[in-house]
Design a protein around this motif. Structure first.
Motif, mmCIF file in Angstrom:
data_model
loop_
_atom_site.group_PDB
_atom_site.id
_atom_site.type_symbol
_atom_site.label_atom_id
_atom_site.label_comp_id
_atom_site.label_asym_id
_atom_site.label_seq_id
_atom_site.Cartn_x
_atom_site.Cartn_y
_atom_site.Cartn_z
ATOM 1 N N PHE A 285 -1.283 -1.816 6.692
ATOM 2 C CA PHE A 285 -0.024 -1.468 6.017
ATOM 3 C C PHE A 285 0.864 -0.704 7.007
ATOM 4 N N PRO A 286 2.188 -0.744 6.780
ATOM 5 C CA PRO A 286 3.106 -0.006 7.649
ATOM 6 C C PRO A 286 3.382 1.396 7.108
ATOM 7 N N VAL A 287 3.654 2.304 8.012
ATOM 8 C CA VAL A 287 4.142 3.639 7.677
ATOM 9 C C VAL A 287 5.325 3.902 8.597
ATOM 10 N N GLY A 288 6.509 3.764 8.059
ATOM 11 C CA GLY A 288 7.681 3.834 8.917
ATOM 12 C C GLY A 288 7.684 2.655 9.874
ATOM 13 N N LYS A 289 7.811 2.944 11.146
ATOM 14 C CA LYS A 289 7.782 1.892 12.151
ATOM 15 C C LYS A 289 6.375 1.587 12.655
ATOM 16 N N LEU A 290 5.398 2.409 12.256
ATOM 17 C CA LEU A 290 4.024 2.207 12.704
ATOM 18 C C LEU A 290 3.317 1.212 11.796
ATOM 19 N N LYS A 291 2.390 0.456 12.361
ATOM 20 C CA LYS A 291 1.565 -0.472 11.577
ATOM 21 C C LYS A 291 0.094 -0.080 11.759
ATOM 22 N N SER B 110 -6.713 -0.388 14.445
ATOM 23 C CA SER B 110 -5.681 -0.281 15.473
ATOM 24 C C SER B 110 -4.448 0.383 14.885
ATOM 25 N N VAL B 111 -3.620 0.889 15.778
ATOM 26 C CA VAL B 111 -2.309 1.441 15.416
ATOM 27 C C VAL B 111 -1.279 0.769 16.317
ATOM 28 N N ARG B 112 -0.315 0.091 15.719
ATOM 29 C CA ARG B 112 0.738 -0.577 16.493
ATOM 30 C C ARG B 112 1.981 0.305 16.513
ATOM 31 N N ILE B 113 2.446 0.602 17.722
ATOM 32 C CA ILE B 113 3.595 1.479 17.910
ATOM 33 C C ILE B 113 4.726 0.667 18.543
ATOM 34 N N PRO B 114 5.797 0.408 17.806
ATOM 35 C CA PRO B 114 6.932 -0.310 18.409
ATOM 36 C C PRO B 114 7.615 0.579 19.446
ATOM 37 N N ILE C 140 -5.932 -11.257 1.613
ATOM 38 C CA ILE C 140 -4.657 -11.403 0.915
ATOM 39 C C ILE C 140 -3.571 -10.761 1.774
ATOM 40 N N ASN C 141 -2.450 -11.488 1.971
ATOM 41 C CA ASN C 141 -1.334 -10.995 2.766
ATOM 42 C C ASN C 141 -0.067 -10.961 1.916
ATOM 43 N N ILE C 142 0.530 -9.780 1.819
ATOM 44 C CA ILE C 142 1.792 -9.622 1.098
ATOM 45 C C ILE C 142 2.757 -8.885 2.019
ATOM 46 N N LEU C 143 3.717 -9.624 2.564
ATOM 47 C CA LEU C 143 4.649 -9.066 3.536
ATOM 48 C C LEU C 143 3.864 -8.400 4.673
ATOM 49 N N ASN C 144 4.017 -7.101 4.876
ATOM 50 C CA ASN C 144 3.319 -6.401 5.961
ATOM 51 C C ASN C 144 2.020 -5.734 5.511
ATOM 52 N N PHE C 145 1.575 -6.050 4.314
ATOM 53 C CA PHE C 145 0.351 -5.474 3.771
ATOM 54 C C PHE C 145 -0.734 -6.548 3.712
ATOM 55 N N HIS C 146 -1.966 -6.205 4.118
ATOM 56 C CA HIS C 146 -3.063 -7.151 3.957
ATOM 57 C C HIS C 146 -4.330 -6.414 3.527
ATOM 58 N N LEU C 147 -5.147 -7.110 2.766
ATOM 59 C CA LEU C 147 -6.391 -6.572 2.241
ATOM 60 C C LEU C 147 -7.431 -7.683 2.251
ATOM 61 N N GLY C 148 -8.608 -7.393 2.829
ATOM 62 C CA GLY C 148 -9.613 -8.447 2.912
ATOM 63 C C GLY C 148 -10.995 -7.904 3.201
#
Length: 402
Positions: free
Chosen positions: A142-148, A224-228, A83-91
């Protein structure tokens, strides 16, 4: 004319943005598919794929490396729902991973290319390493601030593990034009279920399979951790870290001896004069196994407009970490994707993964409610041979949702 061109450009930009959002993410999706690869380190495509096939056995003997002829097989099959809701996903994902490496001594090709003297015996050693896992993985992003953040904890169970096993084959030419051979195998199979012999063949005890598999499991944490870092530029730190190893208390040592005789001109009709196979059980074995450990750092760059995407980076892999059988190896990935508003993607990549060089061309066709991803690759454990078609791979995944 200039006004018409300006209106057309604005309309294209608006439609691209709108359709990109429409095709880029489904609320609910189900994914199923498989990937497969097989390669060797000696025989290349040009040796067999030609109009007039001439097998040069001496060339094979000269090209075979000192460590011997090896074949590698990798397979992964999965089914997933998310399930994808905006920047949140659960599966959740369920699948299997299979890795196989068979090595045969160089002596085999030396014999085929140069032969041996009458009455002279020669010996060929071979060994086999196999890992097969079934796993159930949970996906949370899920995002936390600018991190994903993307967490993928998994529960896995080994289906069978074969380590440090193999055997040998001894051949002797006789004066009547025949060849006598003896094949001895000594294979240690670690599994959560019992194996037995029926009519001379090794089979799985189905009664103990389900109960044993459910009682033997381990846990690892991937993600993973995505750092902009800058506009359209990201740094991805990816990992798969063992947490709890699966413990196998059942070891089956398969010992066998096969004696046969055959004509050199009719090898397909070998006559077996002896066939002796036995299994020695050790229910007190204490063998721990983890899925591979992975650590990596990758850079993602999406160019202005989103039509081109570059990804590159490197990492470290460890097969059977925290054990006497641990193998360390580097990994890297370089790839470029052409993206047409998420309806069609074309990716060209090269990578070194799980000790195999892979050069791959992949495509993605997306009509929102159904997406098909498929690709083909050239691969081999030897870099030069990977460019000469010493192995091939393929993958296909189907994603449906709304």
């Amino acid at each position: 004319m200039k006004k018409i061109l300006l209106i057309a450009l604005i309309s294209f930009a608006f439609c691209s943005s709108a359709f990109s959002n429409f095709f880029s993410q489904r609320f609910l999706e189900v994914k199923a598919g498989t990937s497969f690869g097989v390669s060797n380190n000696t025989i290349i495509g040009n040796d067999v794929f030609k109009k007039d096939l001439v097998i040069d056995l001496r060339k094979f003997a000269d090209n075979c490396p000192d460590e011997g002829f090896n074949i590698r097989v990798d397979e992964n099959t999965l089914v997933a729902a998310q399930i994808n809701i905006l920047n949140f996903h659960l599966g959740v994902t369920a699948g299997t991973d299979i890795y196989e490496r068979l090595t045969v001594g160089k002596e085999l090709f030396d014999f085929l290319g140069y032969g041996n003297s009458l009455g002279e015996s020669f010996k060929i050693d071979f060994n086999n390493t196999s890992d097969a896992f079934a796993y159930l993985q949970f996906n949370l992003g899920f995002p936390v601030g600018k991190l994903k953040f993307d967490f993928r904890p998994a529960v896995f169970t080994p289906l069978f593990i074969i380590k440090g096993s193999g055997g040998s084959a001894t051949f002797t030419n006789t004066s009547d034009g025949k060849m006598k051979g003896v094949i001895d195998i000594n294979m240690d199979v670690f599994s959560p279920y019992d194996v037995k012999i029926e009519n001379g063949s090794i089979v799985v005890d189905k009664e103990s399979l389900k109960e044993s598999v459910l009682s033997c499991y381990g846990i690892d944490l991937g993600g993973s951790v995505r750092i902009p870092y800058y506009d359209y530029f990201n740094i991805d730190a990816v990992y798969q870290i063992p947490i709890v190893p699966a413990k196998i208390g059942n070891k089956s040592t398969v010992k066998g001896s096969y004696e046969f005789e055959m004509s050199v001109t009719d090898m397909e009709n070998a006559e077996f004069t002896s066939n002796d196979v036995d299994i020695i059980y050790d229910e007190s074995a204490d063998f721990s196994i983890n899925r591979p450990l992975k650590l990596g750092l990758y850079l993602d760059k999406v160019f202005e407009g989103g039509y081109f995407h570059f990804r590159g980076g490197a990492g470290l892999g460890v097969r059977q970490p925290f054990s006497d059988y641990a193998i360390w190896y580097p990994e890297y990935y370089l790839g470029c994707t052409v993206n047409l508003i998420d309806m069609f993607k074309l990716t060209l990549s090269t990578e070194y993964k799980d000790q195999v060089f892979i050069h791959q061309l992949g495509t993605s066709l997306n009509i929102r409610f159904c997406e098909v991803d498929f690709g083909l690759s050239l691969q081999s454990a030897n870099f030069k041979k990977s460019l000469e078609v010493a192995g091939v791979g393929a993958y296909v995944y189907v994603i449906c949702g709304f």
